[in-house]
Enzyme design. Structure first.
Site: not given
Ligand SMILES: Cc1ncc(COP(=O)(O)O)c(C=O)c1O
Length: 314
Positions: A157
């Site tokens: 991330k």
């Molecule tokens: C590109 C992307 N995909 C999926 C998610 C969902 O991830 P999470 O459930 O850990 O927030 C996020 C958010 O963080 C994101 O930025």
């Protein structure tokens, strides 16, 4: 929505005033996108208490993201979790959204990060509903693909990944949609600009595997766990775009988006256009656990002692 500031931000082990959490314009991160970060929610609990949702899993993902980019964070998982609790309790704001970030700071110029110090910050602030649309969001398939394998790692991330997310989201917004869904480099379903995607057809729940360039969402994992617990059939498999047009239900998952039903894709109604039964069942369990209204059966909540000192308007 403008950021509602709080009193302090955690920086490299110390709480500093919100206004002092600044970096130099010549910092490595500004020029080369070198940051990894998290988004976490802290939910109000019954009787004035508060709890952070899946804190260790989020901080472990931040450590993993850092490792992928060879960033050595000078803090352990336990120290990072304690720091999040510290800043939330000190600021006295709950419910809230928490944003930990590790970045390469001010040191040398040039792509090589050697010589640019790692800085870790943790902020928290009120933040309400993320996905617009009452009773379901109207979304489109983006003309932008998600990151191809071997270009930018989707499991990290990282700040830089969100340049792609911005293209997806801006295009959707300009064309009157709440959000865009991206396909991967092979034209298979990947994810939204900031959410994972789930599809329900004939009682079976589908979501793309991580190999379709999707982030390993913590909410995605929560939904898979909840669905299995509810006795529902779930499968992680590659999904063609047109499955969205013939699905009975489609929904987004994400820390910001939580479990958000999708009403239409490319102006084609999902089912009859109303949130479906399986989406509702999963959302109820997810929000029930997060808000302390259902048993924390999977051990997902970290309690925090917050005496609200600031008005929360989110
Ligand atoms: C590109 C992307 N995909 C999926 C998610 C969902 O991830 P999470 O459930 O850990 O927030 C996020 C958010 O963080 C994101 O930025």
């Amino acid at each position: 929505m403008p950021i509602q500031k709080t009193a302090t931000i955690w920086h490299n082990g110390k709480l500093i005033p919100w206004e002092n959490a600044t970096i130099h314009v010549m910092s490595h991160v500004i020029h080369y996108g070198s940051s990894v970060f998290e988004g976490i929610r802290c939910y109000a609990q019954p009787h004035g208490a508060a709890a952070i949702f899946r804190l260790p899993e989020h901080m472990q993902r931040m450590l993993d993201s850092a490792r992928i980019y060879r960033m050595e964070l000078p803090f352990t998982l336990d120290e990072l979790c304690a720091a999040v609790v510290d800043v939330v309790e000190n600021n006295g704001v709950a419910p809230c959204y928490i944003r930990p970030i590790a970045l390469r700071g001010y040191g040398e110029i040039g792509v090589s990060p050697k010589g640019s110090p790692i800085e870790v910050y943790i902020a928290n602030f009120p933040w309400g509903k993320y996905i617009a649309g009452h009773g379901g969001a109207d979304v489109c398939i983006s003309s932008w693909n998600r990151l191809a394998p071997n270009t930018m790692p989707s499991l990290a991330k990282a700040g830089g990944n969100y340049m792609n997310s911005q293209l997806i989201h801006m295009e959707a917004e300009i064309n009157g949609y709440a959000e865009g869904i991206a396909l991967d480099v092979n034209g298979l379903l990947s994810e939204g600009s900031g959410e994972n995607v789930f599809v329900v057809r004939n009682g079976v729940i589908y979501t793309p595997p991580l190999s379709n360039s999707a982030l390993s969402g913590i909410t995605r994992d929560s939904v898979l766990t909840i669905a299995r617990h509810l006795g529902l059939t779930v499968t992680e498999q590659s999904i063609p775009r047109e499955m969205l047009y013939i699905a009975d239900e489609v929904f987004f998952t994400g820390t910001a988006a939580e479990v958000s039903p999708i009403r239409s894709v490319d102006r084609i109604l999902v089912g009859d256009g109303n949130p479906g039964e399986i989406t509702r069942q999963i959302a109820d369990e997810y929000l029930g656990i997060a808000n302390g209204l259902r048993p924390d059966r999977f051990g997902w909540l970290t309690p925090v002692k917050v005496n609200n000192r600031e008005t929360v308007t989110a």
